[in-house]
Design a protein around this motif. Structure first.
Motif, PDB file in Angstrom:
ATOM      1  N   ASP A 136      13.933  -5.010  -4.637  1.00  0.00           N
ATOM      2  CA  ASP A 136      12.824  -6.236  -4.188  1.00  0.00           C
ATOM      3  C   ASP A 136      12.453  -6.080  -3.042  1.00  0.00           C
ATOM      4  O   ASP A 136      11.208  -6.901  -2.700  1.00  0.00           O
ATOM      5  CB  ASP A 136      14.058  -7.423  -4.257  1.00  0.00           C
ATOM      6  CG  ASP A 136      14.287  -7.857  -5.717  1.00  0.00           C
ATOM      7  OD1 ASP A 136      13.886  -7.121  -6.662  1.00  0.00           O
ATOM      8  OD2 ASP A 136      15.216  -8.877  -5.828  1.00  0.00           O
ATOM      9  N   ALA A 137      12.927  -5.339  -1.813  1.00  0.00           N
ATOM     10  CA  ALA A 137      12.186  -5.126  -0.864  1.00  0.00           C
ATOM     11  C   ALA A 137      10.802  -4.788  -0.947  1.00  0.00           C
ATOM     12  O   ALA A 137       9.535  -4.841  -0.368  1.00  0.00           O
ATOM     13  CB  ALA A 137      12.980  -4.657   0.218  1.00  0.00           C
ATOM     14  N   ALA A 138      10.829  -3.641  -2.134  1.00  0.00           N
ATOM     15  CA  ALA A 138       9.625  -3.039  -2.314  1.00  0.00           C
ATOM     16  C   ALA A 138       8.628  -3.670  -3.364  1.00  0.00           C
ATOM     17  O   ALA A 138       7.425  -3.726  -3.248  1.00  0.00           O
ATOM     18  CB  ALA A 138       9.779  -1.670  -2.694  1.00  0.00           C
ATOM     19  N   HIS A 139       9.046  -4.287  -4.383  1.00  0.00           N
ATOM     20  CA  HIS A 139       8.491  -4.722  -5.322  1.00  0.00           C
ATOM     21  C   HIS A 139       9.283  -5.873  -6.140  1.00  0.00           C
ATOM     22  O   HIS A 139       9.299  -5.927  -7.476  1.00  0.00           O
ATOM     23  CB  HIS A 139       8.203  -3.738  -6.567  1.00  0.00           C
ATOM     24  CG  HIS A 139       9.595  -2.668  -6.761  1.00  0.00           C
ATOM     25  ND1 HIS A 139      10.644  -3.362  -7.630  1.00  0.00           N
ATOM     26  CD2 HIS A 139       9.910  -1.497  -6.280  1.00  0.00           C
ATOM     27  CE1 HIS A 139      11.604  -2.564  -7.528  1.00  0.00           C
ATOM     28  NE2 HIS A 139      11.308  -1.386  -6.867  1.00  0.00           N
ATOM     29  N   GLY A 140       9.657  -6.892  -5.390  1.00  0.00           N
ATOM     30  CA  GLY A 140      10.162  -7.995  -5.983  1.00  0.00           C
ATOM     31  C   GLY A 140       9.350  -8.773  -6.950  1.00  0.00           C
ATOM     32  O   GLY A 140       8.325  -8.805  -6.735  1.00  0.00           O
ATOM     33  N   MET A 141      10.013  -8.819  -8.150  1.00  0.00           N
ATOM     34  CA  MET A 141       9.094  -9.232  -9.159  1.00  0.00           C
ATOM     35  C   MET A 141      10.076 -10.281  -9.789  1.00  0.00           C
ATOM     36  O   MET A 141      11.309 -10.797  -9.618  1.00  0.00           O
ATOM     37  CB  MET A 141       8.972  -8.140 -10.240  1.00  0.00           C
ATOM     38  CG  MET A 141      10.147  -7.552 -10.948  1.00  0.00           C
ATOM     39  SD  MET A 141       9.721  -6.194 -11.952  1.00  0.00           S
ATOM     40  CE  MET A 141       9.691  -5.035 -10.722  1.00  0.00           C
ATOM     41  N   THR A 142       9.173 -11.441 -10.695  1.00  0.00           N
ATOM     42  CA  THR A 142       9.920 -12.438 -11.254  1.00  0.00           C
ATOM     43  C   THR A 142      10.878 -11.994 -12.357  1.00  0.00           C
ATOM     44  O   THR A 142      10.529 -10.953 -12.925  1.00  0.00           O
ATOM     45  CB  THR A 142       8.789 -13.589 -12.044  1.00  0.00           C
ATOM     46  OG1 THR A 142       8.089 -12.833 -13.021  1.00  0.00           O
ATOM     47  CG2 THR A 142       7.982 -13.909 -10.832  1.00  0.00           C
ATOM     48  N   PRO A 143      11.694 -12.638 -12.948  1.00  0.00           N
ATOM     49  CA  PRO A 143      12.809 -12.209 -14.025  1.00  0.00           C
ATOM     50  C   PRO A 143      12.173 -12.103 -15.372  1.00  0.00           C
ATOM     51  O   PRO A 143      12.950 -12.096 -16.255  1.00  0.00           O
ATOM     52  CB  PRO A 143      13.909 -13.008 -13.793  1.00  0.00           C
ATOM     53  CG  PRO A 143      13.153 -14.460 -13.128  1.00  0.00           C
ATOM     54  CD  PRO A 143      12.103 -14.268 -12.376  1.00  0.00           C
ATOM     55  N   ASP A 144      10.969 -12.502 -15.603  1.00  0.00           N
ATOM     56  CA  ASP A 144      10.578 -12.697 -16.791  1.00  0.00           C
ATOM     57  C   ASP A 144      10.474 -11.204 -17.895  1.00  0.00           C
ATOM     58  O   ASP A 144      10.575 -11.517 -19.080  1.00  0.00           O
ATOM     59  CB  ASP A 144       8.981 -12.944 -16.776  1.00  0.00           C
ATOM     60  CG  ASP A 144       8.764 -14.066 -16.134  1.00  0.00           C
ATOM     61  OD1 ASP A 144       9.112 -15.292 -16.676  1.00  0.00           O
ATOM     62  OD2 ASP A 144       8.467 -14.292 -14.818  1.00  0.00           O
ATOM     63  N   PRO A 175       0.995  -1.271  -0.030  1.00  0.00           N
ATOM     64  CA  PRO A 175       0.152  -0.114  -0.029  1.00  0.00           C
ATOM     65  C   PRO A 175       0.748   1.225   0.016  1.00  0.00           C
ATOM     66  O   PRO A 175       0.358   2.303  -0.296  1.00  0.00           O
ATOM     67  CB  PRO A 175      -0.784  -0.296   1.219  1.00  0.00           C
ATOM     68  CG  PRO A 175       0.088  -1.019   2.342  1.00  0.00           C
ATOM     69  CD  PRO A 175       0.746  -1.893   1.148  1.00  0.00           C
ATOM     70  N   THR A 176       1.943   1.040   0.337  1.00  0.00           N
ATOM     71  CA  THR A 176       3.189   2.218   0.309  1.00  0.00           C
ATOM     72  C   THR A 176       4.228   1.622   0.419  1.00  0.00           C
ATOM     73  O   THR A 176       4.961   0.798   0.888  1.00  0.00           O
ATOM     74  CB  THR A 176       2.916   3.118   1.709  1.00  0.00           C
ATOM     75  OG1 THR A 176       3.876   4.168   1.777  1.00  0.00           O
ATOM     76  CG2 THR A 176       2.906   2.383   2.909  1.00  0.00           C
ATOM     77  N   TYR A 177       5.249   2.544  -0.090  1.00  0.00           N
ATOM     78  CA  TYR A 177       6.740   2.203   0.107  1.00  0.00           C
ATOM     79  C   TYR A 177       7.324   2.901   1.241  1.00  0.00           C
ATOM     80  O   TYR A 177       8.555   3.002   1.297  1.00  0.00           O
ATOM     81  CB  TYR A 177       7.655   2.657  -1.353  1.00  0.00           C
ATOM     82  CG  TYR A 177       7.422   1.361  -2.568  1.00  0.00           C
ATOM     83  CD1 TYR A 177       6.433   0.436  -2.221  1.00  0.00           C
ATOM     84  CD2 TYR A 177       7.663   1.762  -3.809  1.00  0.00           C
ATOM     85  CE1 TYR A 177       6.030  -0.345  -3.443  1.00  0.00           C
ATOM     86  CE2 TYR A 177       7.238   0.999  -4.852  1.00  0.00           C
ATOM     87  CZ  TYR A 177       6.786  -0.178  -4.628  1.00  0.00           C
ATOM     88  OH  TYR A 177       6.298  -0.942  -5.638  1.00  0.00           O
TER      89      TYR A 177
END
Length: 365
Positions: free
Chosen positions: A280-288, A268-270
C-alpha cells in the motif's frame, strides 16, 4: 551477508521479509506497533497471490485455512441478478480458485514463518530522504543502522513515501467509507448488492460464519451518532436475503469502520536510491477488486526474485539494477489496478444513470 531493513510489519513487509530471508539476506523488520495485528476482516486471495504464497513456502498452510470461492453474484437491493461471476472463468486456468482468508489468520501465518528475532515491535525508523536512499536509518529510541536495501512497507499513509517522493504523493480520500465484520450466520453465495451511494457484500466461510462488508458515500471522518449498527440497519433495510439476517446478527463491537483511501497521483517511481516501496505504500488501492493484499504478496516475491541471482544467492553486485527491474515489473500493472478499482467503486455507488448501468450488467452476463 547483505542486509535489508523493512519498515512496517503488515502483509507486504512481512511477506518481503520471508522472501529475502529465504534468499539469504539478513533481514530486520521494524514495526511501530507494540504487538502483532489481530483485527481485520478477510482478504480474497487470487491465484497469483496463492502462487506467491507457494514461493514463500506457506502456500499449503494458506490453503488449509482458506475458503475457496468459486462463484458470486452482483444484485440489486430487491435481489434481481445483475451479473454472475465465475471465479474460475476469470482466472488463468481451470481449477484455480479465489480463496478467502481472515486477515488475522494470514498475518499469523506470515509472522510465524519468520525467525523469532526478525520482527522488532515498538521499533520506529526515522531518516531523511537522503539517508533512506543511502540505506542509513535511525532507530528509536536511539541508534543507527546501515542496510543495503530499505523496504518501505508502512501503508497507504506512508510517511517515508512522503520523505522520499514529496508531499504531492499522498493518501487521497475516495469519498467512501467501509464497514465490515464477521457474524455467525450461514450464507450460501458470494454476493455484492449495489444501491444508490451504497452497497453490501457477503462472503461465506466453510465454518458457517459469514464475512460481510458495506460501503457508503460519506464525508471523511463521519461516524454515526446513534451507532454503526443502527446506521447499517437503516441504510440497508428491506434489502434481499441474507442481508437482513446478517444485519440482525450485528453487534456494535463487531463492526469495523474505515474511510477508504488510495495513493494519488500515481507514483513516478517505486524506487529512490536503495529505498524501495512495496504494498500500500506504493500503490494503495480501494478494495473494490479485492487485490490489495494480493498485489502486496506479488510485490514481495518479485522484489525477492530481483534481489536474487541465478544461483539462488543474494544479488549484491548490482542492487541498483535489481531495484530498477522491480520498478519496471510492478509499477505499471499495479497502477492499472489502482485505476480500475477506483472506477469500479464509483460505478457500484452510481446515483445517476444507475438504471443504464444495471441494464448493461444484465445484458453482459
Amino acid at each position: 551477508m547483505p542486509r535489508a531493513a523493512i519498515i512496517g510489519a503488515g502483509i507486504a513487509g512481512t511477506a518481503t521479509a520471508i522472501g529475502l530471508t529465504r534468499a539469504g539476506w539478513h533481514v530486520t523488520l521494524h514495526e511501530r506497533a507494540t504487538h502483532p495485528e489481530t483485527s481485520g476482516a478477510a482478504h480474497g486471495m487470487w491465484p497469483t497471490a496463492i502462487t506467491a504464497l507457494d514461493q514463500l513456502g506457506v502456500g499449503d498452510a494458506a490453503r488449509a485455512i482458506a475458503t475457496p470461492q468459486r462463484a458470486g453474484a452482483v444484485r440489486r437491493p430487491d435481489g434481481t441478478l445483475l451479473a454472475r461471476l465465475d471465479a474460475e472463468r476469470i482466472t488463468r486456468h481451470p481449477g484455480d480458485h479465489v480463496r478467502l482468508i481472515a486477515r488475522r489468520d494470514l498475518a499469523h501465518l506470515l509472522g510465524t514463518a519468520l525467525p523469532a528475532e526478525t520482527i522488532r515491535y515498538g521499533s520506529a525508523l526515522q531518516g531523511s530522504a537522503d539517508d533512506l536512499a543511502r540505506g542509513r536509518i535511525d532507530l528509536e529510541p536511539g541508534g543507527t543502522a546501515l542496510a543495503d536495501v530499505v523496504v518501505v512497507a508502512d501503508g497507504v499513509f506512508s510517511a517515508h513515501r512522503t520523505a522520499l517522493l514529496g508531499q504531492r504523493y499522498g493518501a487521497r480520500y475516495t469519498g467512501q467509507s467501509a464497514l465490515r465484520g464477521r457474524v455467525a450466520v450461514v450464507t450460501h453465495e458470494v454476493s455484492e448488492t449495489w444501491g444508490p451511494g451504497r452497497r453490501f457484500g457477503v462472503t461465506p466461510y466453510l465454518d458457517g460464519t459469514t464475512n460481510w462488508y458495506a460501503s457508503l458515500d460519506a464525508p471523511r471522518g463521519q461516524r454515526a451518532a446513534g451507532g454503526e449498527v443502527a446506521l447499517l440497519r437503516e441504510l440497508f433495510a428491506g434489502w434481499h436475503d441474507p442481508i437482513g439476517r446478517v444485519l440482525d446478527a450485528l453487534t456494535e463491537d463487531g463492526v469495523m469502520h474505515h474511510d477508504l483511501y488510495d495513493v494519488h497521483p500515481h507514483l513516478p517511481t517505486y524506487v529512490a536510491g536503495r529505498a524501495v516501496l512495496v504494498g500500500d505504500a506504493a500503490h494503495g488501492m480501494t478494495p473494490d477488486l479485492g487485490r490489495g493484499a494480493c498485489e502486496a504478496l506479488v510485490d514481495a516475491v518479485t522484489l525477492t526474485r530481483c534481489l536474487t541471482d541465478v544461483g539462488g544467492h543474494p544479488r549484491t553486485g548490482d542492487v541498483d539494477g535489481a531495484l530498477a527491474r522491480y520498478d519496471r515489473l510492478r509499477r505499471r500493472p499495479t497502477q492499472r489496478l489502482q485505476s480500475l478499482a477506483r472506477g469500479l467503486g464509483r460505478m457500484a455507488h452510481a446515483r445517476r444513470f444507475a438504471g443504464a448501468r444495471d441494464l448493461l450488467l444484465r445484458v453482459a452476463r
